[in-house]
Enzyme design. Structure first.
Site: not given
Ligand code: FAD
Ligand code: NAI
Length: 472
Positions: A187, A244, A276, A278-279, A451
């Protein structure tokens, strides 16, 4: 005997603890229940974000950035370093201190705001007396309103559970004890890039396997392309469009079989693998069934635009509901819900939720991407300004990237800002505010910016929308 509260918050992450504090500020009698345990079994308020997410990952990113600067960039400033070494144990211990400072800070805030804290798992038992009965261990609580903020958990690959030794979630990824010689990640999303960067800077050979054929598909294409160039230069190997296959673990580490973008079978051996991808929303042990709290097919609690669930006076916020899984989105929802309970008009503007990826260069954006505007058939103007033409960036020695502003072709209203480069995480705040106030590009172009500062690049990008940059 039950303890009665006006508002009970389940979950003490950024959504829950902020909701609890705001509700207490509004005069309610508030309880917050959180089950997270520190190494000694005590409470560790702050949820995923504080314990295994935003805060520890940024601590490790900072440490590894210092190491990278000393290794590769100090020499440009005439500073020579010899015998440079990385003490990973010390870096992890520092990260743990930063986490604890945040845990303790939230406990202090609860005391200050008179939020009653219960350490343990909060479970719905039944609807009762115009409210809801919950248990926390032996305790029974009744709340007139309940705010569910139970967060999310890392998604595992089917058939490959996290062992946190070889196959790591975000939790294990933040506790690696030594620099892995070879690190694999599955991921190339936000965690993949941030964690990959930490270990790459410290010397790991990092390979990221990504299922999608496009790099950072949600990011403005021009910005994603620029970021990819920088990551390639840093030696992050990002393989897109892979499939995968079998993952084997053994004494020698992890072997990942995969098919590459050309359809050819490949095999990758690594010492550790971070997954990794996603959740998933977390409602484990919440007792949603006991009260009939509706979940969708992803396991998220179903809410309307105001975070109301299907049950009267039960609200849900943060990662456990729809929308981006971001700490600041959870916090905003927490504040809005507390205010709605008080009869006020809490509001979250989802169009102006910023995103930041804390890599080097940082990537930050708000609003719509160029590809989204094209897809929607919206007439727009674009202005870009490269950091290469910014004096402060040159003085910093970091001229990677650009600021890109998109504005409506007719009204000039800013529709999106996309930044890749130094301090993008801070620069985006001005753009979020501009969009909240529905500013035009011309508004930003006419504001005096200090600046030399990186923020002049935002002003110049705004000028570029009208094809009148002054410094490029
Ligand atoms: P959480 O933070 O997950 O908190 C939920 C809490 O509820 C936890 O403490 C959990 O133990 C507790 N809980 C769950 N069920 C119960 C129960 N039944 N009873 C009692 N307690 C319960 N977001 C950003 O905006 N910026 C970042 O830089 C960022 N970095 C991240 C890095 C990583 C590695 C990860 C994994 C995530 C990151 N995120 C980041 C995402 C962010 O952590 C989440 O969006 C955020 O934590 C969601 O907050 P929440 O309050 O909804 O849930
Ligand atoms: P993500 O959604 O950002 O990325 C997951 C990636 O994995 C995607 O690119 C996806 O295409 C890929 N993927 C999914 N399944 C796959 C498979 N089987 N094989 C190969 N690739 C696959 O999720 P991530 O990185 O796990 O992070 C979770 C969430 O945590 C983020 O979406 C974000 O909401 C939050 N987060 C936020 C951070 C920040 O704000 N800086 C930092 C880290 C996490």
């Amino acid at each position: 005997m039950s303890k009665n509260f006006d508002v009970i918050v389940i979950g003490g992450g950024p959504g829950g603890y902020i909701a609890a504090i705001r509700a207490a500020q509004l005069g309610f009698n508030v309880a917050c229940i959180d089950e997270w345990k520190n190494a000694k079994g005590g409470p560790a308020l702050g949820g995923t974000c504080t314990n295994v997410g935003c805060i520890p990952s940024k601590a490790l990113l900072q440490s590894s950035e210092h190491f990278d600067q000393a290794s590769h960039h100090f020499a440009d400033h005439g500073i020579s370093v010899s015998g440079l070494e990385m003490d990973v144990a010390k870096m992890i211990a520092r990260k743990d201190i930063v986490v604890k400072q945040n845990n303790d800070g939230i406990q202090y805030l609860f005391k200050k705001n008179k939020v009653t804290f219960f350490h343990g798992r909060g479970t719905f038992v039944a609807a009762k007396d115009g409210g809801y009965e919950l248990t926390v261990g032996e305790e029974s609580l009744v709340g007139k309103h309940v705010i569910v903020a139970t967060g999310s958990n890392a998604r595992a690959l089917p058939g490959t559970p996290f062992d946190e030794e070889l196959v790591l979630s975000n939790d294990g990824a933040l506790r690696v004890g030594a620099v892995p010689k070879k690190l694999g990640l599955i991921g190339s999303g936000v965690i993949g890039l941030e964690m990959g960067s930490v270990w790459r800077r410290l010397g790991s050979e990092v390979t990221i396997l990504e299922g999608l054929p496009t790099f950072l598909g949600a990011v403005d294409e021009q910005i994603a392309k620029e970021a990819k160039k920088a990551f390639d230069k840093q030696g992050l190997k990002i393989n897109l469009g892979v499939k995968v296959g079998e993952i084997k673990t053994g004494k020698k580490g992890v072997n990942i079989a995969y098919t590459d973008a050309k359809g050819e079978a490949q095999s990758l051996d690594v010492d550790k693998l971070i997954v990794s991808i996603g959740r998933v929303p977390n409602t484990i042990g919440l007792g949603a069934d006991a009260v009939g709290l509706a979940l969708d097919e992803r396991g998220a609690i179903v809410v309307d635009g105001d975070c109301k669930t299907n049950l009267p006076n039960v609200w849900a916020i943060g990662d456990v509901v729809r929308g981006p899984m971001l700490a600041h989105k959870a916090e905003e929802e927490g504040v809005a819900v507390a205010e709605r309970i008080a009869g006020q008009h809490g509001h979250v503007n989802f169009n102006t939720v910023p995103w930041v990826i804390y890599t080097n260069p940082e990537i930050a954006w708000v609003g719509q991407t160029e590809q989204q505007l094209k897809g929607a058939g919206r007439a727009y103007k674009a202005g870009t300004f490269p950091f290469l033409a910014n004096g402060r960036a040159r003085a910093l020695g970091d001229t990677t990237g650009m600021v890109k502003m998109l504005a409506d072709a007719t009204t000039d209203e800013i529709l999106g800002v996309h930044i890749v480069g130094p301090q993008a995480s801070e620069l985006i705040a001005e753009c979020v505010m501009a969009m909240e106030f529905r500013a035009s590009a011309e508004d930003i172009a006419r504001i005096c910016h200090a600046h030399p500062s990186l923020s002049e690049s935002t002003k110049e990008a705004a000028l570029a929308v009208d094809k009148r940059t002054l410094n490029f």
